[in-house]
Design an enzyme around this catalytic site. Structure first.
Site, PDB file in Angstrom:
ATOM      1  N   GLU A  38      27.782 -12.373  55.245  1.00  0.00           N
ATOM      2  CA  GLU A  38      27.511 -11.110  55.957  1.00  0.00           C
ATOM      3  C   GLU A  38      27.368  -9.901  55.033  1.00  0.00           C
ATOM      4  O   GLU A  38      27.961  -8.855  55.271  1.00  0.00           O
ATOM      5  CB  GLU A  38      28.611 -10.868  57.007  1.00  0.00           C
ATOM      6  CG  GLU A  38      28.733 -12.023  57.990  1.00  0.00           C
ATOM      7  CD  GLU A  38      29.804 -11.815  59.058  1.00  0.00           C
ATOM      8  OE1 GLU A  38      30.586 -10.860  58.945  1.00  0.00           O
ATOM      9  OE2 GLU A  38      29.846 -12.614  60.005  1.00  0.00           O
TER      10      GLU A  38
ATOM     11  N   GLU B 212      27.491 -21.637  62.742  1.00  0.00           N
ATOM     12  CA  GLU B 212      28.577 -21.196  63.635  1.00  0.00           C
ATOM     13  C   GLU B 212      28.080 -21.157  65.081  1.00  0.00           C
ATOM     14  O   GLU B 212      28.336 -20.203  65.820  1.00  0.00           O
ATOM     15  CB  GLU B 212      29.071 -19.802  63.215  1.00  0.00           C
ATOM     16  CG  GLU B 212      29.503 -19.733  61.766  1.00  0.00           C
ATOM     17  CD  GLU B 212      30.092 -18.378  61.356  1.00  0.00           C
ATOM     18  OE1 GLU B 212      30.357 -17.526  62.222  1.00  0.00           O
ATOM     19  OE2 GLU B 212      30.294 -18.187  60.143  1.00  0.00           O
TER      20      GLU B 212
HETATM   21  C1  XIL Z   1      36.146 -15.682  63.174  1.00  0.00           C
HETATM   22  C2  XIL Z   1      37.176 -16.670  63.697  1.00  0.00           C
HETATM   23  O1  XIL Z   1      36.558 -17.539  64.603  1.00  0.00           O
HETATM   24  C3  XIL Z   1      38.298 -15.925  64.355  1.00  0.00           C
HETATM   25  O2  XIL Z   1      39.298 -16.830  64.766  1.00  0.00           O
HETATM   26  C4  XIL Z   1      38.856 -14.897  63.399  1.00  0.00           C
HETATM   27  O3  XIL Z   1      39.831 -14.162  64.035  1.00  0.00           O
HETATM   28  C5  XIL Z   1      37.753 -13.981  62.898  1.00  0.00           C
HETATM   29  O4  XIL Z   1      36.747 -14.752  62.301  1.00  0.00           O
HETATM   30  N1  XIL Z   1      31.483 -14.894  61.344  1.00  0.00           N
HETATM   31  C6  XIL Z   1      32.134 -15.728  60.467  1.00  0.00           C
HETATM   32  C7  XIL Z   1      33.375 -16.407  60.913  1.00  0.00           C
HETATM   33  O5  XIL Z   1      31.618 -15.993  59.374  1.00  0.00           O
HETATM   34  O6  XIL Z   1      34.263 -16.655  59.857  1.00  0.00           O
HETATM   35  C8  XIL Z   1      34.060 -15.642  62.000  1.00  0.00           C
HETATM   36  O7  XIL Z   1      35.176 -16.398  62.453  1.00  0.00           O
HETATM   37  C9  XIL Z   1      33.111 -15.341  63.123  1.00  0.00           C
HETATM   38  C10 XIL Z   1      31.960 -14.484  62.636  1.00  0.00           C
END
Ligand code: XIL
Length: 346
Positions: free
Chosen positions: A152, A258
């Site tokens: 990101e 994701e």
């Molecule tokens: C999120 C997790 O799912 C949560 O449990 C945590 O509190 C915050 O992070 N982008 C990413 C992930 O790259 O690591 C994130 O995961 C969601 C957004």
């Protein structure tokens, strides 16, 4: 009267269940797929929740740790790395022949307090970045062979996010991160991971141009993680597929890293549950079908961001999200069948 009420409730819940219970071959997803199928894993659940563990073992052959490898957890003090949880997960994956994808080395979130408060000049920040990346990769390199190195780093308008790394090191933190990673394990696959690449052409083009330029300078970057936090009607399927194809054309591995499909949109408020679940099914089916149009060698895999609707990060904020393949009682959802149908090419 009392008995009558109980019978009525049972009848309603039974008819609800049978109406909503999807039917498809509960095959192992990963056995049907020609690419790795993964999930983000909550390691506490993996240890303590038997039903959760069963789903993981029967459906997925790739795991991304949801939290435990983020800086806050794995690097809680400047001179101390906490590898216990990671080592457990490595052992679990090794034993069960599951790929483990490292997530995530450089991010602006989940930072330990010491790092947020760190004061130092550019060289000291660079040394810190190097130590962070190299220590973690070196510790895990006997098993972990792929990493989200930078996560990101771009804004929606295609500019670089003004995060703690950019502020203290400058733009070169990105290529440095990939360089340090390659120094630690030249044989691993390295990814840039971000959201909205499938919906925001400006961001996608900026990321692709940036990564392509780094690659042309000899920096080892192997792939892009498209996070794919999507909904049933956004973004257009054609945008998703075009983004993935553009990455393939740039010679990159494509990881849907994701994936979840939220049902919490306000405009769905009055839509029936079964209609929503079917929209979710159609959506995942078409996403997987699109993914399968990529060349096999470019498909790093599809990773769901969680296992059941109980453990999705989106459910934490909105119980209507229900974005995954298994429901609150760990049963398959229509979306699961959509995934299977795409793999079966039906
Ligand atoms: C999120 C997790 O799912 C949560 O449990 C945590 O509190 C915050 O992070 N982008 C990413 C992930 O790259 O690591 C994130 O995961 C969601 C957004």
């Amino acid at each position: 009267m009392h008995k009558f009420l109980i019978a009525l409730v049972l009848l309603i819940s039974f008819s609800f269940k049978s109406k909503h219970q999807p039917t498809c071959d509960e095959m192992k997803l990963f056995e049907k797929a020609s690419f790795p199928v993964g999930a983000a894993i909550n390691t506490d659940k993996l240890k303590n929740d038997e039903k959760y563990g069963k789903i993981v073992l029967s459906q997925f052959n790739s795991i991304t740790p949801e939290k435990i490898m983020k800086a806050q957890y794995i690097h809680p003090k400047k001179e101390y790395f906490y590898f216990t949880e990671t080592d457990h997960l490595i052992a679990f994956c090794k034993q069960n022949k599951i790929r483990l994808h490292g997530h995530t080395l450089v991010w602006h979130k989940a930072l330990p307090v010491w790092l947020e408060n760190f004061k130092g000049d550019k060289n000291e920040w660079e040394a810190l970045l190097k130590d962070h990346i190299k220590t973690i990769i070196s510790h895990c390199k006997g098993y972990i062979k792929s990493w989200d190195v930078v996560n990101e780093a771009f804004n929606d308008d295609g500019s670089l996010r003004n995060n703690i790394w950019l502020k203290n090191i400058g733009e070169s933190y990105i290529e440095k991160a990939f360089l340090f990673a390659a120094e630690a394990d030249p044989t691993a696959k390295f990814f840039y991971n971000d959201f909205s690449l499938e919906s925001n052409g400006k961001k996608l083009n900026a990321v692709l141009a940036y990564i392509t330029n780094l690659k042309s300078k000899g920096i080892k970057i192997d792939g892009i993680g498209m996070q794919m936090h999507v909904s049933p009607d956004y973004p257009y399927l054609s945008d998703i597929n075009q983004a993935a194809m553009a990455m393939q054309e740039a010679g990159l591995l494509v990881h849907y890293s994701e994936l979840d499909i939220t049902l919490s949109g306000r405009h769905y408020f009055f839509a029936s549950r079964s209609k929503m679940l079917n929209m979710q099914k159609d959506r995942i089916k078409s996403i997987v079908e699109g993914y399968m149009k990529l060349n096999p060698e470019n498909r790093f895999g599809i990773t769901m961001w969680g296992v059941t609707d109980n453990d999705s990060w989106l459910t934490e904020g909105n119980f209507r999200a229900r974005p995954l393949l298994f429901d609150l009682s760990y049963k398959i959802k229509p979306a699961y069948c959509g995934f299977i149908e795409a793999l079966e090419n039906k």
